[in-house]
Scaffold this active site. Structure first.
Site, PDB file in Angstrom:
ATOM      1  N   TYR A 228      -3.206 -34.532 -26.387  1.00 51.51           N
ATOM      2  CA  TYR A 228      -3.870 -33.208 -26.674  1.00 51.51           C
ATOM      3  C   TYR A 228      -5.310 -32.934 -26.449  1.00 51.51           C
ATOM      4  CZ  TYR A 228      -4.046 -28.748 -29.545  1.00 51.51           C
ATOM      5  OH  TYR A 228      -4.344 -27.455 -30.107  1.00 51.51           O
TER       6      TYR A 228
ATOM      7  N   GLY B  47       5.119 -18.259 -29.465  1.00 49.26           N
ATOM      8  CA  GLY B  47       4.785 -18.969 -30.509  1.00 49.26           C
ATOM      9  C   GLY B  47       4.096 -18.157 -31.700  1.00 49.26           C
TER      10      GLY B  47
ATOM     11  N   ARG C 173      -5.481 -14.888  -7.679  1.00 48.95           N
ATOM     12  CA  ARG C 173      -4.786 -14.034  -6.850  1.00 48.95           C
ATOM     13  C   ARG C 173      -4.919 -12.482  -7.149  1.00 48.95           C
ATOM     14  NH1 ARG C 173       1.318 -14.605  -7.394  1.00 48.95           N
ATOM     15  NH2 ARG C 173       0.406 -17.000  -7.333  1.00 48.95           N
TER      16      ARG C 173
ATOM     17  N   ARG D  46       2.277 -29.134 -39.297  1.00 50.25           N
ATOM     18  CA  ARG D  46       0.761 -29.093 -39.725  1.00 50.25           C
ATOM     19  C   ARG D  46       0.681 -28.636 -41.335  1.00 50.25           C
ATOM     20  NH1 ARG D  46      -1.034 -24.830 -35.022  1.00 50.25           N
ATOM     21  NH2 ARG D  46       1.164 -24.626 -34.747  1.00 50.25           N
TER      22      ARG D  46
ATOM     23  N   SER E 165       1.205 -24.110 -25.196  1.00 46.12           N
ATOM     24  CA  SER E 165       1.172 -25.659 -25.638  1.00 46.12           C
ATOM     25  C   SER E 165       1.379 -26.045 -27.152  1.00 46.12           C
ATOM     26  CB  SER E 165      -0.484 -26.011 -25.832  1.00 46.12           C
ATOM     27  OG  SER E 165      -0.924 -27.302 -25.948  1.00 46.12           O
TER      28      SER E 165
ATOM     29  N   ASN F  99       8.940 -21.341 -22.798  1.00 50.19           N
ATOM     30  CA  ASN F  99       9.970 -21.812 -22.313  1.00 50.19           C
ATOM     31  C   ASN F  99      10.284 -22.564 -23.820  1.00 50.19           C
ATOM     32  OD1 ASN F  99       8.305 -24.028 -23.034  1.00 50.19           O
ATOM     33  ND2 ASN F  99       8.625 -25.465 -21.706  1.00 50.19           N
TER      34      ASN F  99
ATOM     35  N   TYR G 195     -12.915 -23.015 -11.861  1.00 53.95           N
ATOM     36  CA  TYR G 195     -12.641 -21.806 -11.203  1.00 53.95           C
ATOM     37  C   TYR G 195     -13.942 -20.703 -11.398  1.00 53.95           C
ATOM     38  CZ  TYR G 195      -8.091 -22.692  -9.581  1.00 53.95           C
ATOM     39  OH  TYR G 195      -7.052 -23.297  -8.745  1.00 53.95           O
TER      40      TYR G 195
ATOM     41  N   THR H 125      -5.924 -22.513 -37.584  1.00 57.01           N
ATOM     42  CA  THR H 125      -5.497 -21.366 -38.136  1.00 57.01           C
ATOM     43  C   THR H 125      -4.018 -21.291 -38.625  1.00 57.01           C
ATOM     44  OG1 THR H 125      -7.023 -20.159 -36.399  1.00 57.01           O
ATOM     45  CG2 THR H 125      -5.189 -18.635 -37.116  1.00 57.01           C
TER      46      THR H 125
END
Ligand code: NAD
Ligand code: UDP
Length: 323
Positions: free
Chosen positions: A150, A10, A111, A191, A75, A32, A164, A180
């Protein structure tokens, strides 16, 4: 450091790849290509310290070995329903990327006892009732409004990240990124800065949604990346940190600036029907926390950042349709 970065293809992700490699780190990028572009990573294809894994972060992650940090930047990010890459057209993907994707990222960090950094957003403040927005403000978000897929997904991601931290003691960072812009944004991202620059380069009128009195504060990408890298390395408490440029402009002022820089004869076109419910009326970051914690503040003024962005857009538009 070995860093696992989602959303690497991105706009922000690819600039982070460049910076992390320049700083001597190893980077595993995961993407992806939902909204990203292969061209953003073409220049690092043969870089031995960079690996790209094509994977949907909302699906269980493959084991890619130990890492020191997980940076979750995947995202969709554009709110514009007129673009196929806007999150209104990718609503389920947007929610799953920020919910399941954040969960898998946190599990991966747990992990390997890695640091986890979440790319959150000023949209967690919604259409803010407090101005400028400090991190202590809890926001004003409509959970069933057009932006909710979103905004609420990012709020969930922040809550999950803190869970977490509190439950497992995971070392986490949350950056709330304000608007940005810069080179490598999609030409058809939707945008406001990509739209205005493409329209001005084509000598078309700039499309202003509403009357243009709504404000935004625009940060040039190099400034933002510097702030993110500082936040990644600093020994910090796990508070959210706003990163953005506090110089605030109306959308009308932005349009006039871009038309002036490009000497666009096309002028302006007002499209009141496109101004959506929930479109924040004012947005400007309070960056006191970033100043104190990171010694960071933006350096690149709007016109300078726009000039650099225009050069990149001009080049890519020309490559698309040389005349
Ligand atoms: P972008 O659309 O250019 O980049 C997002 C990247 O994530 C793309 O390469 C996309 O293909 C990838 N992606 C999306 N869903 C995925 C999935 N399920 N699995 C794997 N990869 C996936 O957007 P950007 O402007 O670079 O934004 C990057 C991050 O920063 C996002 O999390 C966004 O919410 C956040 N952010 C950006 C801004 C901004 O002004 N640019 C402001 C606030 C927050
Ligand atoms: N906007 C506009 N014309 C466009 C695209 C956007 O007037 O072609 C407006 C939009 O309604 C919003 C502001 O510009 O008020 C910033 O929009 P953007 O999509 O860049 O991001 P947002 O800050 O709303 O997430």
């Amino acid at each position: 450091m070995r860093v696992l970065l989602t959303g690497a293809a991105g706009f922000l992700g690819s600039h982070l790849v460049d910076r992390l490699l320049a700083d001597g780190h190893h980077v595993v990028g995961m993407d992806n290509f939902l909204t990203g572009q292969r061209a953003n990573l073409a220049h690092v294809a043969h870089e031995p310290r960079f690996t790209l894994v094509e994977h949907d972060v909302a699906q269980p992650w493959p084991d890619l070995g130990p890492v020191d940090a997980v940076l979750h930047f995947a995202s969709p990010a554009s709110p514009n329903a007129a673009s196929p890459y806007g999150y209104p057209n990718l609503p389920i993907e947007t929610m799953l990327t920020n919910s399941q994707g954040t969960y898998y990222g946190l599990e991966y960090a747990r992990r390997y006892a890695a640091r986890f950094l979440l790319a959150s957003t000023s949209e967690v403040y919604g259409d803010p009732q407090v101005h400028p927005q400090p991190e202590t403000y809890w926001g004003y978000v409509n959970p069933v409004g057009p932006r909710a897929v979103y905004d609420e997904a990012k709020r969930y991601a922040e809550a999950m990240t803190m869970a977490y931290h509190r439950h497992y003691g995971l070392d986490v960072r949350i950056v709330r990124i304000f608007n940005t812009y810069g080179p490598r944004m999609r030409l058809d991202d939707g945008r406001v800065i990509p739209n205005f620059i493409v329209q001005a380069l084509r000598h078309q009128p700039l499309t202003i949604y509403g009357d243009g009195s709504q404000t935004r504060s625009f940060c040039y990408v190099d400034d933002l990346i510097e702030g993110i890298v500082r936040l990644l390395h600093v020994d910090a408490a796990p508070f959210p940190v706003n990163l953005g440029n506090p110089d605030e402009y109306t959308i009308l002022e932005l349009a006039q600036t871009i038309n002036r820089l490009l000497q666009n004869p096309g002028g302006l076109r007002f499209e009141p029907e496109r101004y959506l419910e929930g479109d924040p009326k004012r947005r400007r970051p309070d960056i006191q926390r970033a100043k104190t914690l990171l010694g960071w503040w933006p350096k690149v003024p709007l016109e300078e950042g726009l000039r650099r962005t225009i050069e990149d857009f001009r080049h890519r538009l020309h490559a698309q349709s040389p005349d």
